[in-house]
Scaffold this motif. Structure first.
Motif, PDB file in Angstrom:
ATOM      1  N   ARG A  57       0.836  -1.189   0.000  1.00 25.05           N
ATOM      2  CA  ARG A  57       0.000   0.000   0.000  1.00 25.05           C
ATOM      3  C   ARG A  57       0.878   1.248   0.000  1.00 25.05           C
ATOM      4  O   ARG A  57       1.744   1.406   0.876  1.00 25.05           O
ATOM      5  N   GLY A  58       0.688   2.105  -0.995  1.00 24.02           N
ATOM      6  CA  GLY A  58       1.392   3.383  -1.048  1.00 24.02           C
ATOM      7  C   GLY A  58       2.897   3.259  -1.046  1.00 24.02           C
ATOM      8  O   GLY A  58       3.592   4.072  -0.435  1.00 24.02           O
ATOM      9  N   GLY A 104       4.855   3.829   2.864  1.00 26.29           N
ATOM     10  CA  GLY A 104       3.908   2.763   2.592  1.00 26.29           C
ATOM     11  C   GLY A 104       4.135   1.553   3.474  1.00 26.29           C
ATOM     12  O   GLY A 104       4.972   1.569   4.385  1.00 26.29           O
ATOM     13  N   ASP A 133       0.178   0.524  -5.178  1.00 26.73           N
ATOM     14  CA  ASP A 133      -0.737  -0.362  -4.457  1.00 26.73           C
ATOM     15  C   ASP A 133      -0.848  -1.663  -5.246  1.00 26.73           C
ATOM     16  O   ASP A 133      -1.110  -1.631  -6.455  1.00 26.73           O
ATOM     17  N   ASN A 189      -2.082  -6.016  -4.706  1.00 25.08           N
ATOM     18  CA  ASN A 189      -2.462  -7.199  -3.941  1.00 25.08           C
ATOM     19  C   ASN A 189      -1.986  -8.450  -4.661  1.00 25.08           C
ATOM     20  O   ASN A 189      -2.122  -8.545  -5.888  1.00 25.08           O
TER      21      ASN A 189
END
Length: 235
Positions: free
Chosen positions: A18-19, A69, A34, A36
């Motif tokens: 994230r970030g 992040g 970002d 996943n």
């Protein structure tokens, strides 16, 4: 909740960035990424040289810490861990395949494959038995006692795949895994990697310039100038 009790159904995001920001001097390799990674998926990260592909892989794998992040594995922050704990995480949870294989020249194919198990404290006899089993599954039966210099490029890369999978990691990180192979050997090696990873339900994250290899992944993410600029599901 411990990692062993986390829901690991196929398709569930479990490794997340994230970030993510990473800079080298005045150069920004990652500019707020970002991403996943889902259980059991094969993800290809593509982009031109210098786009941030390898930096992203290294940050997700805990080799590098992001400047900004966070990275979580099964809901737990790994970017904040100290070097010793991140090293242990890489030994137990992740497997790695590099363009040149990076096998230890003085060790046999079986010994190279057994290395992650031995580093994790496994019994040598059991580790070598497991290594021979993986080599056999990857079509290298009978070559267990050969040194890397006695193997073809494709055979050596299959040893690297066996080594990456021997301890049944959650994620295989592959950086240009077919970059030094000819087209036919690359296709055979890729097929062997995907099949073996599927047996262990490991996710595979591949950094590659090879669009043909990327097209065999379940998902492609494109990165340019340190930012994700596109993505597509295959099939």
């Amino acid at each position: 909740m411990s990692a062993s009790t986390v829901d690991r159904r196929p398709g569930k995001p479990f490794l997340m960035g994230r970030g993510l920001v990473k800079t080298y001097g005045a150069d920004r390799a990652l500019a707020g990424v970002d991403l996943n990674i889902r259980t059991g998926e094969v993800l290809a990260i593509v982009g031109p040289s210098g786009s941030g592909k390898t930096t992203l892989l290294h940050v997700l794998a805990g080799i590098l810490r992001p400047d900004e992040g966070e990275v979580t594995l099964d809901g737990h922050r790994i970017d904040q861990l100290g070097e010793a704990k991140r090293s242990a995480l890489r030994r137990h949870e992740f497997g790695f395949i590099f363009q040149q294989g990076l096998l230890v020249g003085e060790l046999t194919a079986a010994e190279n494959t057994a290395l992650p198990l031995l580093l994790a404290g496994a019994d040598r006899t059991q580790a070598l038995a497991g290594a021979r089993e993986w080599l056999g599954r990857l079509g290298l039966g009978g070559l267990e006692n050969r040194l890397p210099g006695q193997l073809s490029g494709g055979q050596a890369q299959r040893v690297a795949i066996a080594r990456a999978l021997a301890h049944r990691p959650k994620v295989i990180f592959a950086d240009e895994p077919t970059g030094s192979l000819d087209t036919r050997t690359a296709a055979e090696t890729t097929q062997a990697l995907f099949a073996a990873a599927a047996d262990t339900e490991a996710a595979v994250v591949i950094v590659t310039h090879d669009r043909e290899l990327a097209a065999k992944a379940a998902r492609i993410v494109e990165i340019r100038d340190g930012m994700i600029v596109g993505g597509v599901m295959i099939g």
